[in-house]
Design a protein around this motif. Sequence first.
Motif, mmCIF file in Angstrom:
data_model
loop_
_atom_site.group_PDB
_atom_site.id
_atom_site.type_symbol
_atom_site.label_atom_id
_atom_site.label_comp_id
_atom_site.label_asym_id
_atom_site.label_seq_id
_atom_site.Cartn_x
_atom_site.Cartn_y
_atom_site.Cartn_z
ATOM 1 N N ASP A 94 44.451 28.622 51.492
ATOM 2 C CA ASP A 94 43.138 27.903 50.896
ATOM 3 C C ASP A 94 42.674 29.113 49.728
ATOM 4 O O ASP A 94 41.678 28.370 49.049
ATOM 5 N N GLU A 95 42.870 30.421 49.736
ATOM 6 C CA GLU A 95 42.581 31.077 48.900
ATOM 7 C C GLU A 95 43.069 31.008 47.479
ATOM 8 O O GLU A 95 44.436 31.394 47.549
ATOM 9 N N ARG A 96 42.527 30.762 46.218
ATOM 10 C CA ARG A 96 43.245 30.786 45.002
ATOM 11 C C ARG A 96 43.548 32.246 44.620
ATOM 12 O O ARG A 96 44.692 32.573 43.902
ATOM 13 N N HIS A 97 42.525 33.022 44.783
ATOM 14 C CA HIS A 97 42.648 34.377 44.326
ATOM 15 C C HIS A 97 42.526 35.212 45.646
ATOM 16 O O HIS A 97 41.865 34.805 46.658
ATOM 17 N N GLN A 98 42.688 36.550 45.618
ATOM 18 C CA GLN A 98 42.509 37.600 46.749
ATOM 19 C C GLN A 98 40.797 37.628 46.684
ATOM 20 O O GLN A 98 40.165 37.453 45.675
ATOM 21 N N HIS A 99 40.367 37.850 47.921
ATOM 22 C CA HIS A 99 39.136 38.017 48.043
ATOM 23 C C HIS A 99 38.677 39.536 47.678
ATOM 24 O O HIS A 99 39.706 40.204 47.389
ATOM 25 N N HIS A 100 37.327 39.691 47.501
ATOM 26 C CA HIS A 100 36.838 41.003 47.139
ATOM 27 C C HIS A 100 36.432 42.077 48.341
ATOM 28 O O HIS A 100 36.265 41.245 49.178
ATOM 29 N N LEU A 117 33.748 35.054 43.190
ATOM 30 C CA LEU A 117 32.504 35.203 42.370
ATOM 31 C C LEU A 117 32.870 35.332 40.942
ATOM 32 O O LEU A 117 32.190 35.358 39.969
ATOM 33 N N LEU A 118 34.248 35.404 40.583
ATOM 34 C CA LEU A 118 34.671 35.515 39.272
ATOM 35 C C LEU A 118 35.199 34.490 38.502
ATOM 36 O O LEU A 118 35.679 34.457 37.409
ATOM 37 N N GLU A 119 35.055 33.187 39.061
ATOM 38 C CA GLU A 119 35.580 32.163 38.435
ATOM 39 C C GLU A 119 35.062 31.999 36.837
ATOM 40 O O GLU A 119 35.862 31.548 35.883
ATOM 41 N N GLU A 120 34.076 32.020 36.717
ATOM 42 C CA GLU A 120 33.170 31.824 35.353
ATOM 43 C C GLU A 120 33.855 32.868 34.305
ATOM 44 O O GLU A 120 34.227 32.678 33.070
ATOM 45 N N LEU A 121 33.767 34.036 34.885
ATOM 46 C CA LEU A 121 34.230 35.177 34.085
ATOM 47 C C LEU A 121 35.880 35.197 33.975
ATOM 48 O O LEU A 121 36.075 34.940 32.653
ATOM 49 N N GLU A 122 36.383 34.644 34.514
ATOM 50 C CA GLU A 122 37.772 34.430 34.576
ATOM 51 C C GLU A 122 37.968 33.368 33.557
ATOM 52 O O GLU A 122 39.004 33.555 32.694
ATOM 53 N N SER A 123 37.404 32.322 33.456
ATOM 54 C CA SER A 123 37.697 31.077 32.431
ATOM 55 C C SER A 123 37.149 31.814 30.872
ATOM 56 O O SER A 123 37.812 31.243 30.007
ATOM 57 N N GLU A 134 46.441 34.635 36.745
ATOM 58 C CA GLU A 134 46.822 34.119 38.134
ATOM 59 C C GLU A 134 46.363 34.562 39.148
ATOM 60 O O GLU A 134 46.413 34.152 40.259
ATOM 61 N N ASP A 135 45.591 35.725 39.229
ATOM 62 C CA ASP A 135 45.332 36.369 40.325
ATOM 63 C C ASP A 135 44.322 37.585 39.926
ATOM 64 O O ASP A 135 44.447 38.088 38.770
ATOM 65 N N HIS A 136 43.553 37.996 40.590
ATOM 66 C CA HIS A 136 42.689 39.408 40.400
ATOM 67 C C HIS A 136 42.221 39.801 41.778
ATOM 68 O O HIS A 136 42.242 39.521 42.674
ATOM 69 N N SER A 137 42.132 41.406 41.587
ATOM 70 C CA SER A 137 41.506 42.012 42.769
ATOM 71 C C SER A 137 40.193 42.820 42.391
ATOM 72 O O SER A 137 40.406 43.461 41.214
ATOM 73 N N LEU A 138 39.368 42.709 42.912
ATOM 74 C CA LEU A 138 38.079 43.346 42.548
ATOM 75 C C LEU A 138 37.473 44.309 43.935
ATOM 76 O O LEU A 138 37.636 43.909 44.968
ATOM 77 N N LYS A 139 37.274 45.782 43.764
ATOM 78 C CA LYS A 139 36.717 46.513 44.901
ATOM 79 C C LYS A 139 35.589 47.173 44.511
ATOM 80 O O LYS A 139 35.403 47.731 43.105
ATOM 81 N N PHE A 140 34.514 46.844 45.098
ATOM 82 C CA PHE A 140 33.524 47.660 45.117
ATOM 83 C C PHE A 140 33.289 49.098 45.778
ATOM 84 O O PHE A 140 33.507 48.683 47.151
ATOM 85 N N TYR A 141 32.906 49.993 45.282
ATOM 86 C CA TYR A 141 32.791 51.415 46.277
ATOM 87 C C TYR A 141 31.279 51.637 46.110
ATOM 88 O O TYR A 141 30.955 51.593 45.105
#
Length: 150
Positions: A94-100, A117-123, A134-141
């Motif tokens: 059910d996940e369209r993209h990887q979670h962050h 949280l990135l759907e608007e930015l993706e658009s 098609e996908d994205h990956s986001l990591k916060f340190y």
Amino acid sequence: MSKVSPESVESLKETLKQEGYKLTPQRRAILNGIIKSEGSHLTAEELYDLVKIDCPEIGLATIYRTVQLLEDMGVIRKFDLDDGCSRYELNHQDERHQHHHLICNRCGKVLEVQGDLLEELESIVEKEYNFKIEDHSLKFYGVCEKCAGK
């Protein structure tokens, strides 16, 4: 150990069968280990340590082969936290993209950010660059709550 739901087992059996594989006791134990540790982002070696408790005859090579098979089938997803280790987690359909992920620089704890949280930015990026994402990956340190309190 948590067990895979009967629906999940049947679905996986069918998928394996279609690909020409069987759900062996070792594969079932590995899948159980992945489900039991959901959210822990285990390496293959950590998964081996977990699985061999209930399946002592299993070898590390079996873990590597099965993890690769499950990844190829889309059951699990491999990702890198920039620490030189590949880690694995369940791939939820059910996940369209990887979670962050939130990664603590002090203790190494990894937290999952639920929701995309990135759907608007993706658009905006797709329109601006005429590029189909098609996908994205986001990591916060940063520093987790526990480490920040020390």
